[in-house]
Design an enzyme around this catalytic site. Structure first.
Site, short mmCIF file in Angstrom:
data_model
loop_
_atom_site.label_atom_id
_atom_site.label_comp_id
_atom_site.label_asym_id
_atom_site.label_seq_id
_atom_site.Cartn_x
_atom_site.Cartn_y
_atom_site.Cartn_z
N PRO A 187 1.42 74.45 -65.54
CA PRO A 187 0.45 75.50 -65.84
C PRO A 187 -0.71 75.54 -64.87
O PRO A 187 -1.19 74.52 -64.39
CB PRO A 187 -0.03 75.17 -67.25
N ASN A 188 -1.10 76.76 -64.58
CA ASN A 188 -2.26 77.12 -63.76
C ASN A 188 -2.07 76.89 -62.27
O ASN A 188 -2.94 77.26 -61.48
CB ASN A 188 -3.54 76.42 -64.25
N ARG B 289 -8.47 79.00 -57.94
CA ARG B 289 -8.96 78.17 -59.06
C ARG B 289 -9.54 76.87 -58.53
O ARG B 289 -8.83 76.07 -57.95
CB ARG B 289 -7.81 77.88 -60.03
N TYR C 226 -8.85 71.63 -55.86
CA TYR C 226 -7.45 71.85 -55.52
C TYR C 226 -7.21 72.39 -54.11
O TYR C 226 -6.07 72.52 -53.70
CB TYR C 226 -6.81 72.80 -56.54
N ASN D 38 4.98 68.40 -60.52
CA ASN D 38 3.54 68.48 -60.73
C ASN D 38 3.39 69.24 -62.03
O ASN D 38 3.41 70.47 -62.05
CB ASN D 38 2.82 69.20 -59.58
N ALA E 267 -1.49 70.28 -66.42
CA ALA E 267 -2.07 69.74 -67.65
C ALA E 267 -1.02 69.13 -68.57
O ALA E 267 -1.34 68.25 -69.37
CB ALA E 267 -2.85 70.81 -68.38
N HIS F 67 -0.52 65.25 -69.06
CA HIS F 67 -1.34 64.45 -69.97
C HIS F 67 -1.03 64.70 -71.45
O HIS F 67 -1.63 64.05 -72.31
CB HIS F 67 -2.81 64.73 -69.71
N ASP G 114 10.49 63.42 -72.48
CA ASP G 114 11.83 63.21 -73.00
C ASP G 114 12.88 63.85 -72.11
O ASP G 114 13.94 63.26 -71.84
CB ASP G 114 11.95 63.74 -74.43
N GLU H 64 6.46 62.12 -59.09
CA GLU H 64 5.34 62.86 -59.68
C GLU H 64 4.31 63.10 -58.58
O GLU H 64 3.99 62.19 -57.81
CB GLU H 64 4.72 62.02 -60.81
N HIS I 101 0.42 65.14 -57.63
CA HIS I 101 -0.79 65.87 -58.05
C HIS I 101 -1.63 66.15 -56.82
O HIS I 101 -1.76 65.27 -55.94
CB HIS I 101 -1.61 65.05 -59.05
N LEU I 102 -2.19 67.33 -56.74
CA LEU I 102 -3.05 67.69 -55.61
C LEU I 102 -4.32 66.85 -55.58
O LEU I 102 -4.73 66.38 -54.53
CB LEU I 102 -3.40 69.18 -55.68
N SER I 103 -4.92 66.68 -56.75
CA SER I 103 -6.16 65.90 -56.84
C SER I 103 -5.83 64.47 -57.25
O SER I 103 -4.75 64.19 -57.75
CB SER I 103 -7.12 66.53 -57.85
N ARG J 257 -11.00 61.80 -61.86
CA ARG J 257 -11.37 62.95 -62.67
C ARG J 257 -11.70 62.52 -64.09
O ARG J 257 -11.92 61.35 -64.36
CB ARG J 257 -10.23 63.97 -62.62
N ARG K 260 -7.47 62.73 -68.03
CA ARG K 260 -6.47 62.98 -66.97
C ARG K 260 -5.88 61.68 -66.41
O ARG K 260 -4.95 61.72 -65.62
CB ARG K 260 -7.09 63.79 -65.84
#
Length: 150
Positions: free
Chosen positions: A11-12, A19, A24, A75, A78, A81, A88, A99, A101-103, A108, A112
């Site tokens: 998401p996002n 954003r 990001y 990625n 949200a 978390h 599953d 996995e 993540h950009l940040s 953070r 997170r």
């Protein structure tokens, strides 16, 4: 036909470039897709690159990867978390998972710092912006080559 690496974005991530660019960066999702295509092609792989704001759709794509992908990069945004359903699905997937993540999620907010995805992942790359996706492709390609050789 080249093997496929499936890259799933949660998401996002469709809002990248607009954003919170201070967190990001300014790259868009299309920019990341192009980076991933170039990197994967250089390593002999094709990419299926997807984004969804819907948890169930991501779960379905993970289930699809079980049959169609050599490896998976996630990625989860949200959902990283919060989503036991995604965990599953990932745990049922026999292909290697990275996995990304950009940040740096550990710099953070405390909520997170917990990742459900990590339990299913061979490794985690965070904090390097778009470069993290390229690093994830390289790590996945290396892992797949080692498994084939071993």
């Amino acid at each position: 036909m080249a093997q496929t690496i499936q890259i799933l974005n949660g998401p996002n991530l469709n809002l990248l470039g607009t954003r919170e660019p201070e967190i990001y960066g300014s790259e868009t999702l299309d920019d990341l897709h192009a980076r991933c295509e170039r990197k994967a092609k250089a390593l002999g792989y094709e990419v299926v690159f997807r984004q969804s704001n819907h948890e169930g759709e991501l779960v379905s794509w993970v289930q699809e990867a079980r049959e169609r992908a050599a490896g998976l990069i996630v990625n989860a945004g949200a959902f990283t978390h919060t989503s036991v359903a995604l965990l599953d699905a990932l745990l049922s997937c026999s292909v290697p998972i990275v996995e990304v993540h950009l940040s740096n999620i550990f710099r953070r907010e405390p909520f997170r710092h917990r990742s459900y995805v990590s339990k299913a992942a061979k490794g985690v790359i965070c904090g390097f912006g778009g470069l993290g996706y390229e690093l994830a492709i390289e790590a996945l390609a290396t892992s797949l080559a080692e498994a084939k050789a071993g």
